[in-house]
Design an enzyme around this catalytic site. Structure first.
Site, PDB file in Angstrom:
ATOM      1  N   LYS A 144      12.246  51.825  26.853  1.00 21.76           N
ATOM      2  CA  LYS A 144      13.469  52.368  27.417  1.00 21.76           C
ATOM      3  C   LYS A 144      14.868  51.498  26.992  1.00 21.76           C
ATOM      4  O   LYS A 144      15.864  52.345  26.486  1.00 21.76           O
ATOM      5  CB  LYS A 144      13.402  52.665  28.714  1.00 21.76           C
ATOM      6  CG  LYS A 144      14.757  53.132  29.481  1.00 21.76           C
ATOM      7  CD  LYS A 144      14.913  54.550  29.118  1.00 21.76           C
ATOM      8  CE  LYS A 144      16.294  54.834  29.415  1.00 21.76           C
ATOM      9  NZ  LYS A 144      16.477  56.052  30.078  1.00 21.76           N
ATOM     10  N   CYS A 146      24.148  54.631  31.463  1.00 20.80           N
ATOM     11  CA  CYS A 146      22.848  54.016  30.517  1.00 20.80           C
ATOM     12  C   CYS A 146      22.980  53.314  29.547  1.00 20.80           C
ATOM     13  O   CYS A 146      22.851  52.186  29.535  1.00 20.80           O
ATOM     14  CB  CYS A 146      22.018  55.327  30.240  1.00 20.80           C
ATOM     15  SG  CYS A 146      21.661  56.582  31.743  1.00 20.80           S
TER      16      CYS A 146
HETATM   17  N1  SAJ Z   1      28.532  58.389  21.790  1.00 21.68           N
HETATM   18  C1  SAJ Z   1      29.213  57.965  20.687  1.00 21.68           C
HETATM   19  N2  SAJ Z   1      28.846  58.373  19.404  1.00 21.68           N
HETATM   20  C2  SAJ Z   1      27.612  58.668  19.271  1.00 21.68           C
HETATM   21  C3  SAJ Z   1      26.826  59.159  20.277  1.00 21.68           C
HETATM   22  C4  SAJ Z   1      27.407  58.997  21.826  1.00 21.68           C
HETATM   23  O1  SAJ Z   1      30.470  57.473  20.743  1.00 21.68           O
HETATM   24  O2  SAJ Z   1      27.202  58.867  18.145  1.00 21.68           O
HETATM   25  C5  SAJ Z   1      28.955  58.110  23.104  1.00 21.68           C
HETATM   26  C6  SAJ Z   1      29.320  59.493  23.901  1.00 21.68           C
HETATM   27  O3  SAJ Z   1      30.433  60.057  23.916  1.00 21.68           O
HETATM   28  C7  SAJ Z   1      29.042  58.789  25.172  1.00 21.68           C
HETATM   29  C8  SAJ Z   1      27.916  57.602  25.198  1.00 21.68           C
HETATM   30  O4  SAJ Z   1      27.943  57.320  23.980  1.00 21.68           O
HETATM   31  O5  SAJ Z   1      30.223  58.191  25.807  1.00 21.68           O
HETATM   32  C9  SAJ Z   1      26.694  58.125  25.670  1.00 21.68           C
HETATM   33  O6  SAJ Z   1      26.072  59.342  25.314  1.00 21.68           O
HETATM   34  P1  SAJ Z   1      24.973  59.604  24.845  1.00 21.68           P
HETATM   35  O7  SAJ Z   1      24.963  61.342  24.706  1.00 21.68           O
HETATM   36  O8  SAJ Z   1      24.539  58.870  23.574  1.00 21.68           O
HETATM   37  O9  SAJ Z   1      23.907  59.403  25.765  1.00 21.68           O
HETATM   38  P2  SAJ Z   1      23.609  59.540  27.420  1.00 21.68           P
HETATM   39  O10 SAJ Z   1      24.068  58.403  28.177  1.00 21.68           O
HETATM   40  O11 SAJ Z   1      24.035  60.663  27.655  1.00 21.68           O
HETATM   41  O12 SAJ Z   1      21.889  59.600  27.455  1.00 21.68           O
HETATM   42  C10 SAJ Z   1      21.068  58.775  26.898  1.00 21.68           C
HETATM   43  C11 SAJ Z   1      20.058  59.138  26.160  1.00 21.68           C
HETATM   44  N3  SAJ Z   1      19.431  58.164  25.256  1.00 21.68           N
HETATM   45  C12 SAJ Z   1      19.322  58.150  23.774  1.00 21.68           C
HETATM   46  O13 SAJ Z   1      19.675  59.069  23.220  1.00 21.68           O
HETATM   47  C13 SAJ Z   1      18.596  57.022  23.344  1.00 21.68           C
HETATM   48  C14 SAJ Z   1      19.243  59.659  27.191  1.00 21.68           C
HETATM   49  O14 SAJ Z   1      18.025  60.327  26.380  1.00 21.68           O
HETATM   50  C15 SAJ Z   1      18.557  58.951  28.067  1.00 21.68           C
HETATM   51  O15 SAJ Z   1      17.902  59.324  29.059  1.00 21.68           O
HETATM   52  C16 SAJ Z   1      19.801  58.364  28.921  1.00 21.68           C
HETATM   53  O16 SAJ Z   1      20.868  57.819  28.033  1.00 21.68           O
HETATM   54  C17 SAJ Z   1      19.527  57.546  30.128  1.00 21.68           C
HETATM   55  O17 SAJ Z   1      19.226  57.927  31.102  1.00 21.68           O
HETATM   56  O18 SAJ Z   1      19.102  56.297  29.759  1.00 21.68           O
END
Ligand code: SAJ
Length: 443
Positions: free
Chosen positions: A237, A291
């Protein structure tokens, strides 16, 4: 021996291909067993998980320490917003399989879905996991199964939960009760769909604990169930979210380099991503949520000498809101702005969640250093978060009013509502787009 009897009972009522042991992948299984569940933590993960189990036919008690959350749920109201959850909840209420409570009650399976934040010094704060373990120990019986869903540092099942339970009630994992880790993997906005469809990694402190947990999840999970040991599952994870953090840091670094070279970083990244083995993430204003900016620290804490890349990525992404705020303040100074509109406060597009949001951090940094007014536009909330509510010169403002009155407009969150606007038509003298909503020109 109690565990053996419980496992035997479940085996008798599971008509299926049996899970074949550690490191196996379970493809299909038809389950007719309905163990009762007690789920600790009714947040974005705990509540939808309760409802998925209740929908599948289990009797589920959801426990939360927040009395208002429990009251609302038992009155048929939700305390959080998630796509499709409202209707799903009404459906489950009609079935009568779910109740919310302030105290845990005896069940066959206990699920821990509580937050695991970091402390000031970036070390894991396991206090919620510890208190959930103590609550479970009060009602745990021989033969029960405890499953941790919260994301934790490696070895938490073995070194934190098992000793607490043994100290509190004398029951030993693997002998008297089973203990497993099945980290949640769903993404806000798609939680109900991903709960059902995503593959799950299930790590047991013993192989049979993993197998028991797999049978429980099979009642609603359609994705593969990958069985392993608890510490591997904990690490899997953390690696998933760390992969994303490091990749986003790389994208942010690439973007800055492209800017310094006078080229369009987004165009360069999109072309690089046309290579079949390249997938650079999207640069932006920083990484938010509870996360991705948290979990890499659990690895750094476990192996500081071995994680320089992970640490550096964290530093790069944490620096982004400061750089964005500085750029906004410079632009405001250049045009003698009196009002700045900041579009978006959520931690990512199209959700109402403002926790650990880089947009909130940017707003606070800007408002604290700007002499004029800051108009924060966030269509998903009705109140400013506590980080902003005490700052005198910032207010939550409607989109139309902000666009009509601001001298400088800044896109911080890629909400669909903002993406469809035409920045050419804004009244403001200057537009900045560090969240990359609109095509070129305005970054
Ligand atoms: N972000 C970027 N660039 C990107 C992708 C995201 O700047 O290319 C930023 C987003 O704007 C945000 C942050 O990253 O601020 C996180 O967003 P996210 O959509 O990547 O992830 P979370 O935190 O909503 O959910 C993640 C997910 N993990 C992965 O994709 C590996 C989800 O599957 C997990 O269940 C969750 O973390 C968790 O609870 O751990």
């Amino acid at each position: 021996m109690f565990c053996q009897r419980a496992r035997q009972l479940e085996d008798d009522i599971v008509k299926s291909k049996v899970v074949t042991g550690v490191h196996a992948v379970v493809q299909t299984q038809e389950t007719i067993a309905y163990p009762t569940l007690c789920v600790l933590g009714l947040g974005y993960i705990g509540l939808p998980t309760c409802l998925a189990f209740a929908h599948a036919g289990h009797q589920v008690v959801g426990v939360d320490v927040n009395a208002e959350t429990v009251r609302k749920l038992n009155a048929g109201e939700l305390h959080l917003h998630e796509e499709g959850l409202e209707n799903y909840y009404q459906e489950i209420r009609d079935q009568g399989n779910f109740t919310a409570s302030l105290e845990p009650s005896a069940a066959d399976v206990y699920l821990i879905c509580v937050p695991t934040p970091i402390q000031q010094d970036k070390r894991a704060d396991l206090s919620y996991v510890e208190s959930a373990s103590k609550m479970i120990a009060k009602v745990l019986r021989p033969g029960d199964l405890v499953i941790l869903e919260s994301t934790v540092p490696p070895r938490t099942c073995l070194d934190v939960i098992a000793p607490i339970i043994e100290t509190e009630c004398g029951l030993r994992q693997g002998l008297d009760y089973d203990l497993a880790h099945c980290p949640e993997r769903v993404i806000p906005g798609r939680i109900l769909l991903e709960l059902r469809e995503n593959a799950r990694v299930i790590g047991g402190t013993t192989p049979s604990a993993a197998q028991r947990a797999a049978k429980v999840y099979r009642s609603f999970v359609e994705g593969d169930l990958m069985l392993t040991d608890a510490t591997t599952a904990e690490m899997v994870k953390l690696m998933e979210n760390t992969f994303r953090d490091v990749n986003i840091a790389l994208a942010n670094e690439f973007y800055g380099i492209c800017e310094s070279l006078g080229i369009d970083g987004l165009e360069a990244i999109s072309y690089a991503n046309r290579h079949p083995r390249v997938n650079i993430h999207k640069p932006g204003i920083g990484v938010g949520g509870h996360c991705i900016p948290i979990d890499p620290w659990f690895i750094v804490e476990a192996a500081p000498e071995l994680s320089p890349l992970i640490l550096q990525a964290r530093k790069i992404n944490d620096q982004r809101p400061h750089d964005v705020a500085e750029r906004i303040l410079c632009a405001a100074k250049e045009i003698n702005a009196e009002r700045i509109a900041l579009l978006g406060l959520a931690f990512k597009p199209d959700i109402d969640d403002l926790r650990e949001s880089p947009a909130v951090e940017v707003a606070a940094l800007v408002a604290n250093q700007f002499g004029g007014e800051v108009l924060a536009v966030e269509p998903f909330v009705h109140l400013l978060p506590k980080e902003l509510s005490d700052i005198a010169n910032i207010s939550l403002t409607g989109l139309d009013e902000a666009l009509l009155t601001a001298d400088l407009t800044v896109a911080l969150v890629d909400h669909s509502q903002f993406r469809n606007l035409n920045p050419q038509l804004f009244r403001s003298k200057r537009v900045l787009d560090p969240a990359h909503l609109w095509p070129k020109r305005t970054n």
